[in-house]
Every structure is written in C-alpha cells, then in structure tokens.
Design a protein around this motif. Structure first.
Motif, PDB file in Angstrom:
ATOM      1  N   GLN A  15       3.481   7.954   9.897  1.00 52.78           N
ATOM      2  CA  GLN A  15       3.518   7.561   8.212  1.00 52.78           C
ATOM      3  C   GLN A  15       3.831   6.168   8.092  1.00 52.78           C
ATOM      4  OE1 GLN A  15       6.231  10.235   6.620  1.00 52.78           O
ATOM      5  NE2 GLN A  15       4.445  11.757   6.006  1.00 52.78           N
ATOM      6  N   ILE A  16       4.468   5.623   8.980  1.00 51.38           N
ATOM      7  CA  ILE A  16       4.908   4.205   9.033  1.00 51.38           C
ATOM      8  C   ILE A  16       3.811   3.186   8.767  1.00 51.38           C
ATOM      9  CG2 ILE A  16       5.231   3.265  11.306  1.00 51.38           C
ATOM     10  CD1 ILE A  16       7.737   2.299  10.405  1.00 51.38           C
ATOM     11  N   GLY A  17       3.908   2.216   7.666  1.00 52.65           N
ATOM     12  CA  GLY A  17       2.639   1.415   7.575  1.00 52.65           C
ATOM     13  C   GLY A  17       1.755   1.690   6.740  1.00 52.65           C
ATOM     14  N   VAL A  18       1.866   3.004   6.060  1.00 52.19           N
ATOM     15  CA  VAL A  18       0.592   3.176   5.442  1.00 52.19           C
ATOM     16  C   VAL A  18       1.342   3.735   3.943  1.00 52.19           C
ATOM     17  CG1 VAL A  18      -0.931   5.203   4.871  1.00 52.19           C
ATOM     18  CG2 VAL A  18      -0.525   4.378   7.362  1.00 52.19           C
ATOM     19  N   PRO A  19       1.220   2.748   3.047  1.00 51.35           N
ATOM     20  CA  PRO A  19       0.748   1.212   3.299  1.00 51.35           C
ATOM     21  C   PRO A  19       1.967   0.329   3.609  1.00 51.35           C
ATOM     22  CG  PRO A  19       1.624   1.746   0.986  1.00 51.35           C
ATOM     23  CD  PRO A  19       1.705   2.630   1.618  1.00 51.35           C
TER      24      PRO A  19
ATOM     25  N   ILE B  40      -0.729  -6.000  -0.808  1.00 46.93           N
ATOM     26  CA  ILE B  40      -0.448  -4.604  -0.244  1.00 46.93           C
ATOM     27  C   ILE B  40      -1.571  -4.024   0.544  1.00 46.93           C
ATOM     28  CG2 ILE B  40       0.365  -2.359  -0.520  1.00 46.93           C
ATOM     29  CD1 ILE B  40       1.425  -3.463  -3.355  1.00 46.93           C
ATOM     30  N   ALA B  41      -1.408  -3.608   1.913  1.00 43.00           N
ATOM     31  CA  ALA B  41      -2.486  -3.179   2.562  1.00 43.00           C
ATOM     32  C   ALA B  41      -2.215  -1.743   3.063  1.00 43.00           C
ATOM     33  CB  ALA B  41      -2.697  -3.932   3.767  1.00 43.00           C
ATOM     34  N   GLU B  42      -3.270  -0.813   3.158  1.00 43.44           N
ATOM     35  CA  GLU B  42      -3.228   0.234   3.468  1.00 43.44           C
ATOM     36  C   GLU B  42      -2.975   0.562   5.077  1.00 43.44           C
ATOM     37  OE1 GLU B  42      -6.641   3.087   3.225  1.00 43.44           O
ATOM     38  OE2 GLU B  42      -7.810   1.690   4.297  1.00 43.44           O
ATOM     39  N   SER B  43      -3.283  -0.454   5.736  1.00 42.74           N
ATOM     40  CA  SER B  43      -2.967  -0.447   7.252  1.00 42.74           C
ATOM     41  C   SER B  43      -3.282  -1.868   7.823  1.00 42.74           C
ATOM     42  CB  SER B  43      -4.075   0.496   7.941  1.00 42.74           C
ATOM     43  OG  SER B  43      -5.266   0.220   7.926  1.00 42.74           O
ATOM     44  N   ALA B  44      -3.173  -2.275   9.012  1.00 41.45           N
ATOM     45  CA  ALA B  44      -3.071  -3.537   9.640  1.00 41.45           C
ATOM     46  C   ALA B  44      -4.720  -3.762   9.767  1.00 41.45           C
ATOM     47  CB  ALA B  44      -2.421  -3.734  10.674  1.00 41.45           C
ATOM     48  N   ALA B  45      -5.559  -2.699   9.844  1.00 41.56           N
ATOM     49  CA  ALA B  45      -6.922  -2.951   9.683  1.00 41.56           C
ATOM     50  C   ALA B  45      -7.625  -3.727   8.695  1.00 41.56           C
ATOM     51  CB  ALA B  45      -7.745  -1.587   9.956  1.00 41.56           C
ATOM     52  N   VAL B  46      -6.656  -3.847   7.491  1.00 42.55           N
ATOM     53  CA  VAL B  46      -7.228  -4.397   6.129  1.00 42.55           C
ATOM     54  C   VAL B  46      -6.850  -6.079   6.211  1.00 42.55           C
ATOM     55  CG1 VAL B  46      -7.301  -4.361   3.572  1.00 42.55           C
ATOM     56  CG2 VAL B  46      -7.614  -2.293   5.128  1.00 42.55           C
TER      57      VAL B  46
ATOM     58  N   ARG C  17     -11.766  -8.216   4.840  1.00 37.47           N
ATOM     59  CA  ARG C  17     -12.200  -7.404   6.096  1.00 37.47           C
ATOM     60  C   ARG C  17     -11.601  -6.326   6.383  1.00 37.47           C
ATOM     61  NH1 ARG C  17     -14.438  -9.932  10.733  1.00 37.47           N
ATOM     62  NH2 ARG C  17     -13.927 -11.933   9.683  1.00 37.47           N
ATOM     63  N   GLY C  18     -12.243  -5.147   6.853  1.00 37.75           N
ATOM     64  CA  GLY C  18     -11.775  -3.860   7.044  1.00 37.75           C
ATOM     65  C   GLY C  18     -12.154  -2.705   6.285  1.00 37.75           C
ATOM     66  N   VAL C  19     -12.899  -2.916   5.215  1.00 35.93           N
ATOM     67  CA  VAL C  19     -13.210  -2.048   4.212  1.00 35.93           C
ATOM     68  C   VAL C  19     -14.747  -1.805   3.983  1.00 35.93           C
ATOM     69  CG1 VAL C  19     -12.490  -1.413   1.853  1.00 35.93           C
ATOM     70  CG2 VAL C  19     -11.032  -2.830   2.778  1.00 35.93           C
ATOM     71  N   PRO C  20     -15.193  -1.052   4.889  1.00 39.25           N
ATOM     72  CA  PRO C  20     -16.698  -0.987   4.725  1.00 39.25           C
ATOM     73  C   PRO C  20     -17.220  -0.254   3.476  1.00 39.25           C
ATOM     74  CG  PRO C  20     -15.853   0.011   6.698  1.00 39.25           C
ATOM     75  CD  PRO C  20     -14.684  -0.414   6.189  1.00 39.25           C
ATOM     76  N   SER C  21     -17.943  -1.244   2.786  1.00 40.40           N
ATOM     77  CA  SER C  21     -18.852  -0.774   1.490  1.00 40.40           C
ATOM     78  C   SER C  21     -17.716  -0.526   0.501  1.00 40.40           C
ATOM     79  CB  SER C  21     -19.329   0.835   1.628  1.00 40.40           C
ATOM     80  OG  SER C  21     -20.431   0.557   2.699  1.00 40.40           O
TER      81      SER C  21
ATOM     82  N   ALA D 241      -7.374   0.475  -0.818  1.00 39.07           N
ATOM     83  CA  ALA D 241      -7.539  -0.411   0.606  1.00 39.07           C
ATOM     84  C   ALA D 241      -6.623  -1.486   0.319  1.00 39.07           C
ATOM     85  CB  ALA D 241      -8.768  -0.646   0.876  1.00 39.07           C
ATOM     86  N   ALA D 242      -6.383  -2.146  -0.692  1.00 39.71           N
ATOM     87  CA  ALA D 242      -5.660  -3.307  -0.850  1.00 39.71           C
ATOM     88  C   ALA D 242      -5.605  -3.756  -2.284  1.00 39.71           C
ATOM     89  CB  ALA D 242      -6.287  -4.722  -0.083  1.00 39.71           C
ATOM     90  N   LEU D 243      -4.157  -4.398  -2.652  1.00 42.67           N
ATOM     91  CA  LEU D 243      -4.143  -4.886  -4.142  1.00 42.67           C
ATOM     92  C   LEU D 243      -3.190  -5.976  -3.903  1.00 42.67           C
ATOM     93  CD1 LEU D 243      -1.353  -3.875  -5.545  1.00 42.67           C
ATOM     94  CD2 LEU D 243      -2.361  -1.698  -5.354  1.00 42.67           C
ATOM     95  N   SER D 244      -3.257  -7.032  -4.788  1.00 47.82           N
ATOM     96  CA  SER D 244      -2.659  -8.308  -4.875  1.00 47.82           C
ATOM     97  C   SER D 244      -1.767  -8.318  -5.980  1.00 47.82           C
ATOM     98  CB  SER D 244      -3.666  -9.436  -4.772  1.00 47.82           C
ATOM     99  OG  SER D 244      -4.097  -9.636  -6.010  1.00 47.82           O
ATOM    100  N   ASN D 245      -0.685  -9.283  -5.604  1.00 43.89           N
ATOM    101  CA  ASN D 245      -0.026  -9.872  -7.012  1.00 43.89           C
ATOM    102  C   ASN D 245      -0.648 -10.604  -7.656  1.00 43.89           C
ATOM    103  OD1 ASN D 245       2.843  -8.343  -7.247  1.00 43.89           O
ATOM    104  ND2 ASN D 245       3.057  -8.902  -5.080  1.00 43.89           N
TER     105      ASN D 245
END
Length: 321
Positions: free
Chosen positions: A191-195, A220-226, A259-263, A312-316
């Motif tokens: 679970q750690i790191g998600v997100p 905020i990222a759902e994983s380090a792949a993003v 990068r890292g969010v296909p479609s 997948a990601a959101l910003s301040n």
C-alpha cells in the motif's frame, strides 16, 4: 539526486506499522517497501502513540528520510501531526465541541511541526472531519487508492471537491490558501506510496520537506511511474506549482507535461471550475497548454486522470495577480 540538493522529492506522510490498529508491517518492512516504491521520505504516523520513534534510526539513511509523526484520532476527525519530537504523543481524547483543538495544533507548530486534516470524508466512526480547516496547515485530499471498495478508505472525490471549492474564497479573501497533499494511509504490504506527495524542497531534511508542503510547492502522484511538470508564465516570468505570478494584465500561459498516464485526460481548474480539457496519447506522454489571465481567476491548478476517471495526479495551484 543527492539529498543535499534542491529538487523534487517523493514521500508518503501517513503510514502505520504493527504499532497501529490494523497495521501488519514492521518499521523495517515499511522502510524496505518505501524504497521499493521509489520514495525519498516517509512519516511514521501511528495511532496515538510514539512506540516506533526510537526504532527508525536504524532503517533511515541518506536515501530515505523518516519524519516522526502521529495520527491523532479524536472523536470527531483524525489529523496528522508531522515533525513531532521523539517520544512526543499529542492528546487525542476530545471532540469538536470540547473547544481544545487549537491548543494541540499550537503545540505541534511550536515545535516546527505541520498539522494536516486527514481523510476528511472517511466513511467510518470518528473519520468524518468536523473541525474547521482554518486551524490546519494542509488538507489530505487523497488517501489511499482513488477508487476502492475498502470500507476504511476515504471518499477522495468529496475531499477534493470540498478543498477545491475553498481555494477561490481563501485566495480572494486573504491571499493565502491551504495546500493539498496525498498519502497512502498504509497498513498492509503493497500500500505504501499509493498515493504520495512530490515536494519541491531545498534538501532532503525534515525542515525543508515540511516547509515545501506548508508552502504548497507540491503535487500528488498515484505512483512513482507518474511524472508531472506544471509551470505558468507571463512574458519573461515563470513559476511552478505553489508559486505566485504577477501578469501585469498580460496573457498567462499554463503548461503541463505528463508521463506515465496512457490515454490520460488533463484538466485545468480555476475558480470557475473545470475550464479546459485535453487528452494524452496512448503512450501516456505529452504536454498541454492553456491560456488565461488574472482577470479570469486568481489561481489555476491541474488534474490528470486515467480513462474512466481514476486520478493519476493532481497539483496545488499557482496563484495569479
């Protein structure tokens, strides 16, 4: 990147070990999984205890900063005390009607710590957050997997919507705003790191990381792949997430690289709500630009979602003058 350098650092500030109810991981296992998730820091936030504080020194290192903390589980909402002293336990035996929350928030801040409203719409007893946000430094708008059938996971859409509605009023009324962050609330393996929260900090240290979170220099990222970059420019001026831009009445260009969010689907949000949407390629790599002005809104922020709506990601925000 060396921990002594200024840069972007990834971390999870809400994790539990076997010393918390429902936790199944030892501190060593948490540290191992944090490294496997490509995190640079974590915050140990046991439920109302400091039982692991003395153990973290042997598992931290130059590649993994451990921030001491606590999840303070009061009767009417939970909050994270980040950056507490070794062995410090913040009192949790109260509710909103007792009128004592400010005293405990001040206790954490006097020591240089950060106070986070945790999973404000969690669907379980005591999880719904009833305290005013005004007393807190940050709001945890993303807790655990975005879409989950687990009953203890927060309602992330509701938390994000509430925080988003408050941004415009906060910025217009007082020029300040309360940053968002995301954490896993990990109790189990995997679970750690998600997100997790990606923070711009002067170095990999507790003080620098907490300062970056407090200032909203984070996404905020759902994983380090993003991967996400978010800049806003006006003429020769440019700033990134958490920054402030003075346009002098001219056009403003907001640019997002992903990068890292296909479609995936990129959306820009202001005080008017969702104002521009664009799609990424099937490869998940791309850049999107949108033009605005300070007359239209005092801020702009970004969301990136997978097809189907999972975040997948959101910003301040970047604030505009």
């Amino acid at each position: 990147m060396s921990g002594s350098e200024s840069g972007w650092y990834r971390g999870d500030c809400h994790v539990h070990s076997v010393c918390s109810h429902g936790g199944e991981l030892t501190p060593q296992r948490l540290a191992d999984e944090a490294r496997a998730a490509r995190l640079d820091f974590l915050a140990a936030t046991e439920h109302n205890n400091a039982d692991t504080h003395a153990t973290w020194g042997r598992y931290a290192g130059d590649d993994l900063l451990v921030i001491l903390g606590q999840e303070v589980t009061t009767r009417t909402g939970h909050w994270l005390a980040l950056g507490v002293r070794p062995g410090q336990v913040v009192d949790w035996r109260y509710g909103v009607q007792d009128g004592v929350i400010d005293r405990h928030l001040d206790e954490v801040r006097r020591g240089g710590g950060l106070c986070v409203a945790a999973h404000p719409h969690a669907p379980y007893d005591s999880g719904t957050f009833l305290y005013p946000y005004e007393g807190f430094d940050v709001v945890e708008v993303w807790n655990g997997p975005w879409s989950s059938d687990l009953p203890w996971q927060a309602d992330n859409e509701a938390a994000l919507a509430e925080w988003g509605r408050g941004l415009d009023a906060d910025i217009r009324r007082q020029g300040g705003w309360r940053p968002a962050m995301g954490n896993s609330d990990a109790h189990l393996s995997g679970q750690i790191g998600v997100p997790h929260t990606v923070v711009r900090a002067e170095e990999l240290s507790m003080g620098a990381v907490l300062a970056g979170i407090r200032a909203g220099r984070s996404w905020i990222a759902e994983s380090a792949a993003v991967e996400l970059s978010f800049t806003v420019s006006a003429g020769a001026q440019q700033t990134c997430v958490g920054g402030q831009l003075k346009s002098c009445g001219g056009p403003i260009v907001a640019r997002v690289g992903v990068r890292g969010v296909p479609s995936g689907v990129v959306s820009f949000h202001t005080g008017e709500g969702k104002v521009h949407v664009a799609s990424l390629s099937a490869a998940g790599v791309g850049a999107v630009e949108w033009r605005t002005s300070a007359r239209e809104s005092p801020f702009v922020r970004v969301e990136v979602r997978h097809p189907g709506g999972r975040m997948a990601a959101l910003s301040n925000p970047v604030t505009l003058l």
